[in-house]
Design an enzyme around this catalytic site. Structure first.
Site, short mmCIF file in Angstrom:
data_model
loop_
_atom_site.label_atom_id
_atom_site.label_comp_id
_atom_site.label_asym_id
_atom_site.label_seq_id
_atom_site.Cartn_x
_atom_site.Cartn_y
_atom_site.Cartn_z
N ARG A 180 30.58 120.26 70.61
CA ARG A 180 29.67 121.40 70.81
C ARG A 180 29.46 121.59 72.30
NH1 ARG A 180 23.79 121.90 70.92
NH2 ARG A 180 23.12 123.85 70.00
N LYS A 207 18.47 122.03 69.54
CA LYS A 207 18.94 123.33 69.05
C LYS A 207 17.75 124.28 69.04
CE LYS A 207 21.89 123.70 65.57
NZ LYS A 207 23.14 124.24 66.10
N SER A 221 26.53 126.71 58.96
CA SER A 221 25.09 126.45 59.00
C SER A 221 24.39 127.39 58.03
CB SER A 221 24.55 126.69 60.41
OG SER A 221 25.15 125.82 61.34
#
Length: 214
Positions: free
Chosen positions: A43, A141, A112
């Site tokens: 990520r 996040k 997600s």
């Protein structure tokens, strides 16, 4: 690579924010794998394309060495370019059907989801697993909406594909997720934010194994 549900037990999401000046991402990821991480997601929100590509190649090689699935977050083009095992997309990224069309039938696609409706649609459109969260408050996040444990359980019951929980999960709170039907957890700081990454991963994996069986 076809997805093995067991590989989702302890899913490590990288974050270079935790790197010390002398550390390389590939080295800390190797420590996590040696400690028992079963799945790796790269990520990167702020790297330029070339650096991202080089890092992705390095991590792909590492994960192949240990036979651990390796996916790219969001960037379908880089996943294609380096022949990663798959990709993970959020609700605001490329639609699952389009990702599947680009990657083909044999790549892993994670999606997600925050609601039962999103989860069912993702499954119908070809997702292999779901990441649901944030199940606890999280700083890593900032775009993640909170998902209640009731919703988490409802999502697990509504789909046939594996579900992992993400968001604010730690060694101290992971057992609170027992009884929801999860296949595993995805974490960032609970692994990469720890002083001894290998040991922290080992201990978290032991607790997660207990949690998924309850």
């Amino acid at each position: 690579m076809k997805l093995d549900k067991n590989s989702l037990l302890l899913y490590a999401v990288t974050d270079r924010h935790w790197l010390k000046p002398e550390e390389r991402l590939v080295d800390v990821v190797e420590q996590a794998i040696k400690g028992g991480a079963t799945f790796i997601q790269l990520r990167e929100k702020n790297l330029n394309e070339q650096s991202f590509l080089e890092e992705a190649v390095e991590l792909k090689t590492l994960c192949a060495k240990y036979h651990v699935p390796f996916v790219i977050n969001d960037n379908v083009e880089i996943a294609l370019k380096i022949d990663a095992d798959g990709v993970h997309v959020g609700q605001s990224d490329m639609e699952t059907l389009d990702v599947r069309a680009k990657l083909g039938p044999n790549k892993i696609i994670g999606v997600s989801a925050q609601t039962v409706e999103q989860a069912i649609l993702a499954q119908q459109h070809g997702a292999d697993y779901l990441g649901v969260g944030a199940v606890f408050p999280t700083e890593s996040k900032d775009d993640a909406d909170d998902v209640s444990h009731e919703t988490l359980k409802a999502i697990c019951e509504a789909v046939d594909i594996p579900v992992i929980a993400i968001g604010g999960i730690t060694y101290e709170n992971v057992e609170q997720l027992s009884g929801n039907g999860l296949s595993g957890i995805a974490v960032i700081g609970a692994i990469f934010g720890q002083e001894d990454i290998k040991e922290a991963t080992t201990q978290l994996k032991l607790k997660t194994e207990i949690m998924v069986k309850k």
